[in-house]
Design a protein around this motif. Structure first.
Motif, PDB file in Angstrom:
ATOM      1  N   PRO A  53      -1.628 -21.806   6.407  1.00 16.13           N
ATOM      2  CA  PRO A  53      -1.821 -20.464   5.826  1.00 16.13           C
ATOM      3  C   PRO A  53      -2.775 -19.598   6.628  1.00 16.13           C
ATOM      4  O   PRO A  53      -2.626 -18.367   6.667  1.00 16.13           O
ATOM      5  CB  PRO A  53      -2.380 -20.762   4.425  1.00 16.13           C
ATOM      6  N   TYR A  54      -3.733 -20.215   7.291  1.00 15.91           N
ATOM      7  CA  TYR A  54      -4.705 -19.453   8.073  1.00 15.91           C
ATOM      8  C   TYR A  54      -4.089 -18.978   9.395  1.00 15.91           C
ATOM      9  O   TYR A  54      -4.410 -17.888   9.874  1.00 15.91           O
ATOM     10  CB  TYR A  54      -5.962 -20.289   8.301  1.00 15.91           C
ATOM     11  N   LEU A  55      -3.184 -19.799   9.957  1.00 16.15           N
ATOM     12  CA  LEU A  55      -2.449 -19.356  11.145  1.00 16.15           C
ATOM     13  C   LEU A  55      -1.513 -18.193  10.794  1.00 16.15           C
ATOM     14  O   LEU A  55      -1.392 -17.226  11.548  1.00 16.15           O
ATOM     15  CB  LEU A  55      -1.637 -20.517  11.730  1.00 16.15           C
ATOM     16  N   PHE A 104       7.343 -16.907   4.501  1.00 12.53           N
ATOM     17  CA  PHE A 104       6.266 -15.925   4.390  1.00 12.53           C
ATOM     18  C   PHE A 104       6.705 -14.572   4.952  1.00 12.53           C
ATOM     19  O   PHE A 104       6.430 -13.520   4.378  1.00 12.53           O
ATOM     20  CB  PHE A 104       5.028 -16.433   5.140  1.00 12.53           C
ATOM     21  N   GLY A 105       7.418 -14.605   6.077  1.00 17.19           N
ATOM     22  CA  GLY A 105       7.763 -13.387   6.799  1.00 17.19           C
ATOM     23  C   GLY A 105       8.707 -12.462   6.064  1.00 17.19           C
ATOM     24  O   GLY A 105       8.548 -11.234   6.098  1.00 17.19           O
ATOM     25  N   VAL A 106       9.706 -13.024   5.372  1.00 13.12           N
ATOM     26  CA  VAL A 106      10.690 -12.183   4.683  1.00 13.12           C
ATOM     27  C   VAL A 106      10.038 -11.355   3.569  1.00 13.12           C
ATOM     28  O   VAL A 106      10.172 -10.119   3.548  1.00 13.12           O
ATOM     29  CB  VAL A 106      11.866 -13.028   4.136  1.00 13.12           C
ATOM     30  N   PRO A 107       9.322 -11.979   2.622  1.00 15.32           N
ATOM     31  CA  PRO A 107       8.736 -11.148   1.558  1.00 15.32           C
ATOM     32  C   PRO A 107       7.678 -10.175   2.056  1.00 15.32           C
ATOM     33  O   PRO A 107       7.608  -9.037   1.579  1.00 15.32           O
ATOM     34  CB  PRO A 107       8.134 -12.174   0.583  1.00 15.32           C
ATOM     35  N   VAL A 108       6.835 -10.589   3.022  1.00 11.17           N
ATOM     36  CA  VAL A 108       5.790  -9.675   3.482  1.00 11.17           C
ATOM     37  C   VAL A 108       6.398  -8.483   4.216  1.00 11.17           C
ATOM     38  O   VAL A 108       5.922  -7.347   4.088  1.00 11.17           O
ATOM     39  CB  VAL A 108       4.750 -10.409   4.353  1.00 11.17           C
ATOM     40  N   THR A 109       7.486  -8.697   4.949  1.00 10.40           N
ATOM     41  CA  THR A 109       8.150  -7.600   5.659  1.00 10.40           C
ATOM     42  C   THR A 109       8.828  -6.640   4.684  1.00 10.40           C
ATOM     43  O   THR A 109       8.677  -5.414   4.787  1.00 10.40           O
ATOM     44  CB  THR A 109       9.183  -8.145   6.660  1.00 10.40           C
ATOM     45  N   VAL A 110       9.572  -7.179   3.734  1.00 16.89           N
ATOM     46  CA  VAL A 110      10.274  -6.340   2.759  1.00 16.89           C
ATOM     47  C   VAL A 110       9.275  -5.503   1.961  1.00 16.89           C
ATOM     48  O   VAL A 110       9.462  -4.284   1.770  1.00 16.89           O
ATOM     49  CB  VAL A 110      11.130  -7.212   1.812  1.00 16.89           C
ATOM     50  N   LEU A 111       8.209  -6.126   1.495  1.00 16.62           N
ATOM     51  CA  LEU A 111       7.233  -5.412   0.660  1.00 16.62           C
ATOM     52  C   LEU A 111       6.467  -4.353   1.454  1.00 16.62           C
ATOM     53  O   LEU A 111       6.237  -3.244   0.960  1.00 16.62           O
ATOM     54  CB  LEU A 111       6.256  -6.411   0.030  1.00 16.62           C
ATOM     55  N   THR A 112       6.079  -4.672   2.684  1.00 14.15           N
ATOM     56  CA  THR A 112       5.327  -3.690   3.473  1.00 14.15           C
ATOM     57  C   THR A 112       6.219  -2.523   3.908  1.00 14.15           C
ATOM     58  O   THR A 112       5.764  -1.373   3.946  1.00 14.15           O
ATOM     59  CB  THR A 112       4.672  -4.336   4.702  1.00 14.15           C
ATOM     60  N   ALA A 130      -3.517  -6.643   1.870  1.00  9.57           N
ATOM     61  CA  ALA A 130      -3.696  -7.140   0.499  1.00  9.57           C
ATOM     62  C   ALA A 130      -2.456  -7.897   0.029  1.00  9.57           C
ATOM     63  O   ALA A 130      -2.560  -8.968  -0.597  1.00  9.57           O
ATOM     64  CB  ALA A 130      -4.004  -5.981  -0.444  1.00  9.57           C
ATOM     65  N   ILE A 131      -1.277  -7.356   0.340  1.00  6.24           N
ATOM     66  CA  ILE A 131      -0.019  -8.039  -0.006  1.00  6.24           C
ATOM     67  C   ILE A 131       0.035  -9.399   0.669  1.00  6.24           C
ATOM     68  O   ILE A 131       0.441 -10.400   0.062  1.00  6.24           O
ATOM     69  CB  ILE A 131       1.187  -7.169   0.403  1.00  6.24           C
ATOM     70  N   GLN A 132      -0.379  -9.461   1.932  1.00 13.39           N
ATOM     71  CA  GLN A 132      -0.357 -10.720   2.666  1.00 13.39           C
ATOM     72  C   GLN A 132      -1.235 -11.773   1.990  1.00 13.39           C
ATOM     73  O   GLN A 132      -0.834 -12.925   1.839  1.00 13.39           O
ATOM     74  CB  GLN A 132      -0.839 -10.505   4.101  1.00 13.39           C
ATOM     75  N   VAL A 133      -2.436 -11.399   1.576  1.00 12.93           N
ATOM     76  CA  VAL A 133      -3.344 -12.352   0.917  1.00 12.93           C
ATOM     77  C   VAL A 133      -2.709 -12.886  -0.365  1.00 12.93           C
ATOM     78  O   VAL A 133      -2.730 -14.101  -0.628  1.00 12.93           O
ATOM     79  CB  VAL A 133      -4.700 -11.674   0.603  1.00 12.93           C
ATOM     80  N   ILE A 134      -2.120 -11.997  -1.164  1.00 10.97           N
ATOM     81  CA  ILE A 134      -1.494 -12.412  -2.425  1.00 10.97           C
ATOM     82  C   ILE A 134      -0.336 -13.380  -2.162  1.00 10.97           C
ATOM     83  O   ILE A 134      -0.196 -14.413  -2.832  1.00 10.97           O
ATOM     84  CB  ILE A 134      -1.009 -11.177  -3.209  1.00 10.97           C
ATOM     85  N   LEU A 135       0.502 -13.069  -1.174  1.00  7.68           N
ATOM     86  CA  LEU A 135       1.639 -13.932  -0.855  1.00  7.68           C
ATOM     87  C   LEU A 135       1.184 -15.316  -0.378  1.00  7.68           C
ATOM     88  O   LEU A 135       1.742 -16.336  -0.793  1.00  7.68           O
ATOM     89  CB  LEU A 135       2.502 -13.280   0.228  1.00  7.68           C
ATOM     90  N   LEU A 136       0.180 -15.345   0.479  1.00  6.52           N
ATOM     91  CA  LEU A 136      -0.306 -16.632   0.973  1.00  6.52           C
ATOM     92  C   LEU A 136      -0.916 -17.462  -0.156  1.00  6.52           C
ATOM     93  O   LEU A 136      -0.792 -18.697  -0.169  1.00  6.52           O
ATOM     94  CB  LEU A 136      -1.317 -16.417   2.104  1.00  6.52           C
ATOM     95  N   CYS A 137      -1.540 -16.800  -1.114  1.00  8.21           N
ATOM     96  CA  CYS A 137      -2.083 -17.515  -2.271  1.00  8.21           C
ATOM     97  C   CYS A 137      -0.957 -18.091  -3.128  1.00  8.21           C
ATOM     98  O   CYS A 137      -1.083 -19.196  -3.680  1.00  8.21           O
ATOM     99  CB  CYS A 137      -2.949 -16.588  -3.111  1.00  8.21           C
ATOM    100  N   LEU A 138       0.149 -17.358  -3.243  1.00  6.43           N
ATOM    101  CA  LEU A 138       1.288 -17.847  -4.015  1.00  6.43           C
ATOM    102  C   LEU A 138       1.990 -19.004  -3.305  1.00  6.43           C
ATOM    103  O   LEU A 138       2.432 -19.963  -3.938  1.00  6.43           O
ATOM    104  CB  LEU A 138       2.285 -16.708  -4.263  1.00  6.43           C
ATOM    105  N   LEU A 139       2.100 -18.903  -1.991  1.00  5.07           N
ATOM    106  CA  LEU A 139       2.811 -19.920  -1.215  1.00  5.07           C
ATOM    107  C   LEU A 139       1.978 -21.174  -0.987  1.00  5.07           C
ATOM    108  O   LEU A 139       2.514 -22.270  -0.854  1.00  5.07           O
ATOM    109  CB  LEU A 139       3.248 -19.334   0.132  1.00  5.07           C
TER     110      LEU A 139
END
Length: 400
Positions: free
Chosen positions: A141-143, A383-391, A191-200
């Motif tokens: 998650p940190y990478l 990780f990439g699909v949701p963060v891209t769509v949302l941003t 902020a979206i990225q942090v939330i997604l990584l916490c969910l994943l």
């Protein structure tokens, strides 16, 4: 008969060139993107699509000078020890897995807004791996945080990444005007990225302080550190007050090269000459594509905000973001600020979609692999699909 054969050969070579740019190589050949772009442009010249003079004139000097100068600035910051020091400073404010994730995400994002994102990815990856290893944390998650944040954060300014540098050169948008519009997108995206990584990755939820957090002071080369910080601060002020970007960066780079402490060849070795060659080749390829009228299918698609976002996101993942910008820029009027902002945002944020969408992603993966850690295509994709769509949705709502 001969004209038809030449035309067919032109399309074949152009298709192979863009295929190679998309893959990063050509099967059976030891060629990188720089070699592919240069060879492809040479074939366009040989086949008469453009002549040598037209090819030379197609290369945008403002972009090349700006990019080269920023690389020299980044190299000096690297040798001075600025980036490890900045990371160490960020980690002094937190000791928990969640706090570290937030610090890495926003710290990387802010730094990549002002310094080329690829540099941040290259330097931060081994530092983050050392940190997670010492704290016995899952490094994945940190990478992902580093890869995603360097892309998302870089959207905020014209100096954040190569495609924004191109757009700044083509559009003439003021540095602060661009920053004013794009910073909210970058902050929201982080902020979206942090939330997604916490969910994943539920393990990063923890706010329990880690023991033995390595926050020791990093080694810095103080004379170079002080000089570089002063000149870099002056450069950012020059950007803010509206001085020409390329000329300002060139003066800053020249001042940094006037030194008794560091051999210039050490600095110039850090310059990504491959990237500069690739840019030059891409300018020529873009000119040839225009002359062949191959942009016609995109003409109507880019007339709407949604169409421009969609086409840019798709092309950025098919042929990479810089070639996508170079292909699409002739279709956008110089005074169409909204379209330039959409192009900048989509070409940058779409880089998070797949592992191959941005150079920063590949840098993180390769640097991690050298140290024995594997970040797979599918691990990145979820990780990439949701963060891209949302941003991209944020971009549409904010700019449109």
């Amino acid at each position: 008969m001969l004209p038809h054969i030449l035309k067919f050969a032109t399309y074949i070579f152009l298709g192979l060139t863009y295929l190679g740019l998309a893959l990063g190589y050509l099967p059976g050949l030891r060629m990188n993107r720089a070699a592919i772009a240069l060879a492809g442009s040479a074939f366009l010249i040989a086949l008469g699509v453009v002549n040598l003079q037209q090819a030379w004139q197609a290369i945008d000097p403002t972009t090349i000078v700006f990019l080269l100068s920023m690389m020299v600035v980044n190299a000096n910051l690297t040798y001075a020890g600025f980036f490890p020091q900045a990371l160490s400073l960020l980690l002094r404010f937190t000791r928990s897995p969640l706090g570290i994730l937030i610090a890495l995400t926003f710290g990387s994002g802010i730094l990549s807004a002002f310094f080329l994102n690829d540099t941040l990815a290259l330097i931060f990856t081994p530092l983050v791996l050392s940190l997670t290893q010492a704290l016995r944390l899952n490094p994945i998650p940190y990478l992902l945080a580093i890869a995603g944040a360097t892309n998302i954060g870089s959207v905020a300014t014209l100096s954040g990444n190569p495609q924004n540098i191109l757009i700044g050169s083509f559009s003439g948008i003021h540095y602060l005007d661009f920053m004013r519009m794009m910073t909210p997108i970058a902050v929201t995206g982080l902020a979206i990225q942090v939330i997604l990584l916490c969910l994943l990755y539920p393990n990063v939820h923890s706010i329990v302080p880690c023991e033995h957090l390595p926050t020791g002071k990093k080694r810095i080369f103080k004379p170079l550190y002080n000089k570089t910080l002063i000149i870099t601060t002056g450069l950012l002020i020059a950007f803010a007050v509206g001085l020409p970007l390329a000329e300002s960066a060139l003066v800053a780079a020249s001042l940094l090269l006037i030194t008794r402490r560091v051999k210039p060849q050490r600095i110039l070795q850090k310059v990504d000459w491959n990237l500069l060659v690739m840019f030059s080749g891409l300018f020529i390829l873009s000119k040839g594509t225009q002359k062949l009228n191959l942009l016609q299918p995109f003409t109507y698609a880019v007339n709407s905000a949604a169409g421009l976002l969609g086409v840019t996101a798709i092309l950025s993942n098919l042929i990479s973001n810089v070639p996508a910008v170079l292909l699409l820029h002739p279709l956008i009027a110089k005074d169409d600020t909204q379209s330039w902002l959409l192009l900048a945002a989509a070409s940058t944020l779409a880089g998070n979609l797949t592992l191959f969408g941005a150079v920063a992603n590949l840098i993180v993966v390769e640097a991690a692999a050298e140290l024995g850690y594997k970040l797979t295509f599918w691990e990145h994709l979820r990780f990439g699909v949701p963060v891209t769509v949302l941003t991209l949705l944020v971009v549409y709502l904010w700019i449109h």
